[in-house]
Enzyme design. Structure first.
Site, PDB file in Angstrom:
ATOM      1  N   LYS A  70       0.256  -1.192   0.115  1.00  0.00           N
ATOM      2  CA  LYS A  70      -0.313   0.094   0.052  1.00  0.00           C
ATOM      3  C   LYS A  70       0.788   1.463   0.283  1.00  0.00           C
ATOM      4  CE  LYS A  70      -2.236  -1.294   3.846  1.00  0.00           C
ATOM      5  NZ  LYS A  70      -1.418  -2.433   4.470  1.00  0.00           N
ATOM      6  N   ARG A 147      -9.816   1.463   8.292  1.00  0.00           N
ATOM      7  CA  ARG A 147      -9.175   0.331   8.838  1.00  0.00           C
ATOM      8  C   ARG A 147     -10.995  -0.826   8.755  1.00  0.00           C
ATOM      9  NH1 ARG A 147      -3.824  -0.232   8.643  1.00  0.00           N
ATOM     10  NH2 ARG A 147      -2.620  -1.845   9.143  1.00  0.00           N
ATOM     11  N   ARG A 181      11.196  -6.665   5.309  1.00  0.00           N
ATOM     12  CA  ARG A 181      10.996  -5.057   4.817  1.00  0.00           C
ATOM     13  C   ARG A 181      11.791  -4.687   5.862  1.00  0.00           C
ATOM     14  NH1 ARG A 181       5.271  -2.822   5.261  1.00  0.00           N
ATOM     15  NH2 ARG A 181       4.953  -4.179   6.920  1.00  0.00           N
ATOM     16  N   ARG A 225      11.129  -3.143  11.052  1.00  0.00           N
ATOM     17  CA  ARG A 225      10.334  -2.826  12.470  1.00  0.00           C
ATOM     18  C   ARG A 225       9.846  -3.955  13.338  1.00  0.00           C
ATOM     19  NH1 ARG A 225       4.744  -0.322   8.003  1.00  0.00           N
ATOM     20  NH2 ARG A 225       3.955  -2.650   9.870  1.00  0.00           N
ATOM     21  N   ARG A 236      -1.226  -9.712  12.694  1.00  0.00           N
ATOM     22  CA  ARG A 236      -2.135  -8.815  11.585  1.00  0.00           C
ATOM     23  C   ARG A 236      -2.816  -8.744  10.628  1.00  0.00           C
ATOM     24  NH1 ARG A 236       3.977  -6.601  10.663  1.00  0.00           N
ATOM     25  NH2 ARG A 236       3.167  -4.931   9.224  1.00  0.00           N
TER      26      ARG A 236
HETATM   27  N1  LIG Z   1      -6.707   3.577  10.800  1.00  0.00           N
HETATM   28  C1  LIG Z   1      -5.694   2.432  12.296  1.00  0.00           C
HETATM   29  N2  LIG Z   1      -6.573   1.889  12.957  1.00  0.00           N
HETATM   30  C2  LIG Z   1      -5.862   1.664  14.263  1.00  0.00           C
HETATM   31  N3  LIG Z   1      -4.927   1.088  14.547  1.00  0.00           N
HETATM   32  C3  LIG Z   1      -4.368   1.798  13.239  1.00  0.00           C
HETATM   33  C4  LIG Z   1      -4.089   2.504  12.001  1.00  0.00           C
HETATM   34  N4  LIG Z   1      -3.982   2.418  11.043  1.00  0.00           N
HETATM   35  C5  LIG Z   1      -2.463   1.678  11.652  1.00  0.00           C
HETATM   36  N5  LIG Z   1      -3.221   1.681  12.659  1.00  0.00           N
HETATM   37  C6  LIG Z   1      -2.045   0.817  13.719  1.00  0.00           C
HETATM   38  O1  LIG Z   1      -0.389   0.574  13.137  1.00  0.00           O
HETATM   39  C7  LIG Z   1       0.213  -0.516  13.146  1.00  0.00           C
HETATM   40  C8  LIG Z   1       0.701  -0.339  11.617  1.00  0.00           C
HETATM   41  O2  LIG Z   1       0.408   0.169  11.025  1.00  0.00           O
HETATM   42  P1  LIG Z   1       0.377  -0.074   9.289  1.00  0.00           P
HETATM   43  O3  LIG Z   1       2.119   0.348   8.845  1.00  0.00           O
HETATM   44  O4  LIG Z   1       0.109   0.247   8.335  1.00  0.00           O
HETATM   45  O5  LIG Z   1       0.760  -1.924   9.281  1.00  0.00           O
HETATM   46  P2  LIG Z   1       0.278  -3.210   7.776  1.00  0.00           P
HETATM   47  O6  LIG Z   1       1.611  -3.329   7.146  1.00  0.00           O
HETATM   48  O7  LIG Z   1      -0.057  -3.596   8.525  1.00  0.00           O
HETATM   49  O8  LIG Z   1      -0.669  -2.298   7.047  1.00  0.00           O
HETATM   50  C9  LIG Z   1      -1.082  -0.827  13.033  1.00  0.00           C
HETATM   51  O9  LIG Z   1      -0.948  -2.387  12.523  1.00  0.00           O
HETATM   52  C10 LIG Z   1      -1.720  -0.483  14.331  1.00  0.00           C
HETATM   53  O10 LIG Z   1      -1.849  -0.965  15.643  1.00  0.00           O
END
Ligand SMILES: Nc1ncnc2c1ncn2[C@@H]1O[C@H](COP(=O)(O)OP(=O)(O)O)[C@@H](O)[C@H]1O
Length: 290
Positions: A70, A147, A181, A225, A236
């Site tokens: 994404k 989300r 990553r 990360r 996740r």
């Molecule tokens: N819209 C959201 N609602 C709730 N938690 C979020 C949201 N966006 C990000 N997070 C938190 O930040 C973390 C990392 O997000 P992100 O970088 O988008 O991860 P991913 O690689 O899982 O898509 C998520 O696992 C969550 O804990």
């Protein structure tokens, strides 16, 4: 954008109470996904022009499982279209590393692969939108938000989303990508050390992805990360299926969802994505329209 930021900030408790699930079922093909408020026969290339202030910019959302890419594709489209790429995961990580009052609480949640509360997310997002507004930003490509169904409903109360791009990749590849990553601790760019060669199985075609290696100036500064470990990635993915997959249906029912199966790494996928979005000659069309 200012209105959106203010709305999130001041109306959040009210919007949260009002949010209710909707369940209608219709589906759309890619060609039907044209923002409804656009001029007839225009493609999605041109921002809407019926906003009271004259025009507004693209308001797009990226959905997809952890590790699907994404951030990569939202970032590229953001540069191409000239709208900000706003990733809630980045906002959460910035807050987490800021040693502010929330950072400890956030660290625990994120490192377990759980979602942080809507209240925290809307706060971070409204601060980011306000900061962007003061720099003259307009429009957005959201990544990692909404989300949950509740976040989608609140976003819908606040503004109209034009298009939702749902990136898709098989699960074994998603896990390999997350584990490969790496991020440069200095410039923040994302790389991937995994060399993926997944055979055709369970109805999925074979897929290969070359590693995305860092340039020499980044290679000694790479970090992983804390939530990119196998158990946390699996958690996740589980949470995505439980809480975020319904968001795909939510936008599918609105006729705004464009599904995109990634055919490979960036060299194969980026031109295909541009084609699917009818943006393959966007630069040329934009200069012709100027
Ligand atoms: N819209 C959201 N609602 C709730 N938690 C979020 C949201 N966006 C990000 N997070 C938190 O930040 C973390 C990392 O997000 P992100 O970088 O988008 O991860 P991913 O690689 O899982 O898509 C998520 O696992 C969550 O804990």
């Amino acid at each position: 954008m200012a209105a959106l930021a203010r709305l999130f900030k001041t109306q959040f408790p009210f919007l949260l109470r009002r949010s209710l699930s909707t369940t209608t079922t219709t589906t759309a093909t890619v060609s039907e996904i044209q923002p409804q408020r656009q001029r007839p026969n225009s493609s999605i290339l041109f921002p809407l022009t019926d906003d009271p202030k004259g025009c507004r910019n693209f308001q797009w959302v990226f959905l997809g499982c952890p590790g699907v890419g994404k951030g990569t594709y939202a970032g590229r489209l953001s540069s191409l279209l000239g709208v900000p790429h706003i990733a809630t995961g980045d906002l959460v990580r910035e807050e987490l590393s800021s040693s502010g009052p929330l950072s400890h609480q956030l660290e625990e949640i994120v490192n377990q692969g759980k979602l942080v509360s809507d209240e925290i997310i809307f706060n971070l997002l409204s601060k980011r939108l306000e900061a962007g507004e003061s720099k003259g930003e307009s429009g957005f490509i959201l990544d990692g938000f909404p989300r949950t169904i509740r976040q989608s409903e609140i976003l819908d109360e606040a503004t109209e989303i034009d298009l939702v791009i749902n990136l898709k990749l098989r699960e074994d590849v998603l896990i390999e990508k997350c584990l490969g990553r790496r991020i440069c601790s200095e410039c923040g760019k994302s790389f991937n050390l995994a060399s993926i060669n997944a055979k055709a199985e369970n109805g999925y075609p074979e897929i290969t992805m070359a590693p995305l290696l860092p340039p020499p100036q980044c290679s000694s500064k790479l970090i992983t990360r804390a939530d990119d470990t196998e158990p946390v990635v699996r958690e996740r993915l589980r949470i995505y299926k439980e809480q975020s997959e319904p968001v795909e249906d939510y936008y599918r029912n609105q006729g705004k969802l464009m599904e995109f199966d990634l055919p490979g790494g960036i060299p194969e996928s980026w031109p295909k994505l541009l084609e699917a979005l009818n943006l393959d000659d966007y630069g040329d069309k934009r200069s012709a329209a100027a």
